[in-house]
Design a protein around this motif. Structure first.
Motif, short mmCIF file in Angstrom:
data_model
loop_
_atom_site.label_atom_id
_atom_site.label_comp_id
_atom_site.label_asym_id
_atom_site.label_seq_id
_atom_site.Cartn_x
_atom_site.Cartn_y
_atom_site.Cartn_z
N ILE A 222 48.90 -22.17 52.18
CA ILE A 222 49.35 -21.54 50.94
C ILE A 222 50.86 -21.41 50.92
O ILE A 222 51.51 -21.67 49.91
N PHE A 223 51.42 -21.05 52.08
CA PHE A 223 52.87 -20.90 52.15
C PHE A 223 53.56 -22.23 51.81
O PHE A 223 54.51 -22.25 51.03
N ILE B 95 60.09 -18.57 39.80
CA ILE B 95 60.40 -18.79 41.22
C ILE B 95 60.31 -17.48 41.99
O ILE B 95 60.03 -17.46 43.19
N ILE C 256 56.33 -25.76 45.47
CA ILE C 256 56.62 -25.32 44.10
C ILE C 256 58.09 -24.92 43.98
O ILE C 256 58.76 -25.22 42.99
N ILE C 257 58.60 -24.23 45.02
CA ILE C 257 60.01 -23.82 44.97
C ILE C 257 60.90 -25.06 44.90
O ILE C 257 61.86 -25.10 44.13
N LEU D 57 57.47 -13.01 54.19
CA LEU D 57 56.81 -13.60 55.35
C LEU D 57 57.82 -13.96 56.45
O LEU D 57 57.46 -14.02 57.62
N LEU E 148 48.72 -19.95 41.74
CA LEU E 148 49.69 -19.97 42.85
C LEU E 148 50.19 -18.57 43.13
O LEU E 148 50.34 -18.15 44.28
N LEU F 286 52.34 -24.62 50.08
CA LEU F 286 52.15 -24.88 48.65
C LEU F 286 53.27 -24.22 47.85
O LEU F 286 53.86 -24.81 46.94
N CYS F 287 53.60 -22.97 48.23
CA CYS F 287 54.68 -22.25 47.56
C CYS F 287 56.02 -22.93 47.80
O CYS F 287 56.85 -23.02 46.90
N VAL F 288 56.25 -23.39 49.04
CA VAL F 288 57.50 -24.09 49.33
C VAL F 288 57.63 -25.32 48.42
O VAL F 288 58.69 -25.57 47.84
N ILE G 186 48.10 -13.24 50.04
CA ILE G 186 48.79 -13.30 51.34
C ILE G 186 49.55 -12.00 51.56
O ILE G 186 49.50 -11.40 52.63
N PHE H 223 47.66 -16.61 44.96
CA PHE H 223 47.69 -16.90 46.39
C PHE H 223 48.78 -16.08 47.08
O PHE H 223 48.56 -15.51 48.15
N LEU I 211 57.71 -14.14 48.45
CA LEU I 211 56.77 -14.42 49.55
C LEU I 211 57.51 -14.96 50.76
O LEU I 211 57.29 -14.55 51.89
N VAL I 212 58.41 -15.93 50.50
CA VAL I 212 59.16 -16.53 51.59
C VAL I 212 59.95 -15.46 52.32
O VAL I 212 59.94 -15.38 53.56
N PHE J 134 57.44 -16.73 44.50
CA PHE J 134 57.42 -17.57 45.69
C PHE J 134 58.57 -17.21 46.62
O PHE J 134 58.41 -17.18 47.84
N LEU K 143 51.18 -28.63 52.35
CA LEU K 143 51.05 -29.03 50.95
C LEU K 143 52.41 -29.24 50.28
O LEU K 143 52.48 -29.45 49.09
N PHE L 299 41.19 -23.16 46.14
CA PHE L 299 42.19 -23.70 45.22
C PHE L 299 41.63 -23.92 43.83
O PHE L 299 42.37 -24.02 42.87
#
Lengths: 291, 335
Positions: free
Chosen positions: B112-113, A268, B119-120, A278, A226, B115-117, A233, A229, A274-275, A271, B56, A37
């Motif tokens: 990490i995931f 956004i 931030i969202i 994944l 971020l 952490l992203c949640v 992933i 990261f 990624l959501v 992220f 996180l 981090f």
């Protein structure tokens, strides 16, 4: 049509910066086996090192770039010696928390020294490529071209270093199997110092290339790290080609998202992507082969 | 009465007496805030300390609870306690959604995931103006409504309200971690493969832990909103999640009282660092690092390990004595 190509150019610029940061992160992951981090803080340290040498001491941009890479590499090596090497036998959770501690420390240190306000690092060659503009109507400021070229050169150099030299192979070996690498006589301390130095230098170069088009501030590393990261992933942790591909995916998603959907949603986008990815593929886009 | 119950009784008595001996309302106010963060940290400890997953996004779920209460009471005029009840459920529901997706990922990927949640959630609160009032935040949240003759309009009365919820939260957590479900959580922390081979449904158990922990976050957030009566998007910031992790670490990972102790100790430590202002994090970051290096079990964990060592030594000594007595018996029988 030219708007579309313009977005590709913008995406390429962003993607190059993200890929450089993600590359360092993914290399360090091979050594630490935890997401570092504090890597985002290295990005910020690099930018401020350049701001001091170029902005306050009046050095040439390229000298500042070299100085920033050197300083950041040293800081990264120091953090490995003082913190991470001492926690090698602790559970991974403790490494992660120590990394968070480092991140908070660097950010606070920079804010205490330079204040919370934004600073500017001047571009070495202000202006845009007139020839390109006249021929195609596309706008490519030279700084953006520098970012793309710099990233490509560094990526190729890193790839050659990791695959063609003995020193580079020791890093790869250590990432693949720590015990095995130690058995054949690879020095863990040396390799991990080297890896931290490379990752710090890469973060610094990315920051200094990016700084002229994106102001310098204590929190500048936060969103970038971020996104890095997200990239590692997506690309698979520890994978070098994955980091490059992931960086480009996020870069393009942002530039096209900002243009075709909404600039509000630009940050956004990574992220959310990624959501979504994944949710469908929990193993990431390029899963590492099972060991 | 066991030693554990005695310690709990003394701690509770001290907490009840605190506003009476505290020199001014400000101290009571800070203590109540520490309690609110302790409630959230108790929840985080369930997923982090007992189940072994680094979440996180915890501050994000706390913010969801706080905003649910703020939006329901201020914009829709829902009675306070009804909104309060709903806010924890909203956070838990969000937790269910996030948990179902994120818990399919292992260890670092999960951290990490989330952490992203987080931030969202933060960016979402900041940008969704029409629902959340954006960067302005929600102003004028009503204080907790009176229950019968009890009114909550002064700092001291609100302090006691928070204390009641803290005790309730600790009691429920005690029931959870000592149940068969709690054992399943610990089994997962100790080894997912092993837990699964014992017949523990991995996904369902982890999601249960996650939802319970986000419900704690939601109620802590709602209490925060009712206590401070103003909220802004920055309460979802990941620095608050880091703070809560620090509380748990200082107190003791995977212990019941650890997060509470950590929240109180660190809140007062940062209060006394108040003169440093912006330099607070300059001390806080290295403090975190030193903690994981030299006190990885936290205060409660270290004390407990010492106790266990002492008990172990006593047991060995008793056994040795018994053995000596046994040989003496035999010797006298021979004579």
């Amino acid at each position: 049509m030219s708007l579309f190509v313009q977005q590709i150019l913008n995406g390429l610029t962003l993607g190059s910066v993200y890929a450089l940061v993600a590359l360092g992160l993914t290399l360090v992951y091979g050594i630490l086996h935890i997401p570092n981090f504090s890597h985002g803080a290295l990005f910020t340290v690099g930018a401020y090192a350049a701001y001091v040498t170029a902005g306050q001491l009046g050095a040439n941009y390229w000298v500042a770039l070299g100085a920033a890479a050197l300083v950041t590499a040293l800081v990264a090596m120091l953090s490995e010696r003082l913190v991470f090497s001492r926690l090698r036998d602790s559970p991974p959770l403790h490494d992660m928390i120590a990394a968070i501690g480092l991140l908070l420390f660097f950010e606070a240190l920079i804010q205490a020294k330079f204040g919370a306000e934004f600073h500017r690092v001047a571009a070495p060659y202000p202006g845009i490529w007139q020839g390109l503009r006249q021929a195609t109507g596309l706008v490519l400021p030279i700084q953006r071209a520098l970012i793309i070229a710099g990233a490509v050169i560094l990526m190729v150099a890193l790839h050659l270093f990791l695959t063609r030299t003995v020193t580079g192979s020791t890093i790869v070996a250590m990432a693949q199997n720590r015990e095995g690498a130690s058995l054949v006589g690879i020095d863990l301390t040396r390799v991990s110092l080297l890896t931290f130095a490379i990752s710090g230098a890469l973060a610094a170069v990315a920051a200094v290339l990016f700084a002229p088009i994106n102001l310098v501030s204590p929190g500048m590393g936060n969103l970038v790290i971020l996104k890095a990261f997200v990239i590692i992933i997506l690309g698979g942790m520890g994978s070098v080609p994955g980091a490059i591909a992931g960086g480009m995916i996020i870069g393009f998603a942002e530039s096209f998202g900002a243009f075709y959907i909404s600039t509000d949603l630009k940050d956004i986008m990574a992220f959310a992507l990624l959501v979504v990815i994944l949710s469908v593929r929990p193993q990431g886009l390029f899963p590492a082969p099972a060991r | 009465m066991s030693a554990r119950a005695a310690v709990a009784a003394v701690a509770l008595a001290a907490a009840i007496a605190f506003p009476l001996v505290s020199p001014n309302d400000y101290f009571t106010y800070v203590m109540a805030l520490a309690f609110i963060y302790a409630i959230a940290a108790i929840g985080l400890n369930l997923i982090l300390g007992y189940t072994g997953q680094l979440n996180l996004a915890h501050a994000g779920f706390m913010a969801i609870g706080a905003y649910a209460l703020g939006i329901l009471t201020v914009d829709y005029g829902v009675p306070f306690w009804l909104a309060f009840l709903a806010s924890g459920l909203v956070a838990a529901l969000a937790g269910l959604g996030a948990g179902l997706v994120s818990l399919r990922l292992k260890a670092d990927y999960f951290a990490i995931f989330t952490l992203c949640v987080g931030i969202i959630i933060w960016l979402g609160i900041e940008k969704w103006d029409s629902l959340t009032h954006g960067v302005v935040g929600i102003i004028g949240i009503p204080a907790p409504a009176p229950i019968g003759p009890l009114r909550f309009d002064t700092t001291i009365s609100k302090y006691y309200l928070v204390l009641v919820f803290l005790v309730l939260g600790l009691f429920v957590m005690d029931r959870i971690v000592h149940s068969i479900l709690g054992r399943a959580f610990v089994a997962i922390r100790n080894g997912e493969g092993l837990a699964e081979s014992l017949g523990i449904p991995l996904m369902r158990t982890k999601v249960t832990a996650f939802v319970l922990s986000t419900a704690y976050a939601g109620y802590a957030g709602a209490l925060y909103a009712g206590f401070v009566q103003f909220i802004g998007p920055q309460i979802a910031s990941e620095t608050y999640a880091f703070d809560m992790i620090a509380f748990i670490l200082v107190g003791g990972l995977g212990t019941l009282s650890g997060p509470v102790l950590g929240a109180i100790v660190l809140t007062w430590a940062t209060q006394s660092l108040q003169f440093l202002q912006d330099y607070r994090l300059l001390v806080f970051g290295p403090l975190l690092i030193l903690l994981v290096m030299f006190l990885p079990k936290g205060i409660v964990g270290t004390l407990r390990a010492q106790q266990a060592r002492r008990a172990g030594r006593r047991a060995t000594a008793a056994r040795a004595e018994a053995a000596v007595a046994g040989t003496a018996d035999k010797a006298s029988a021979h004579a």
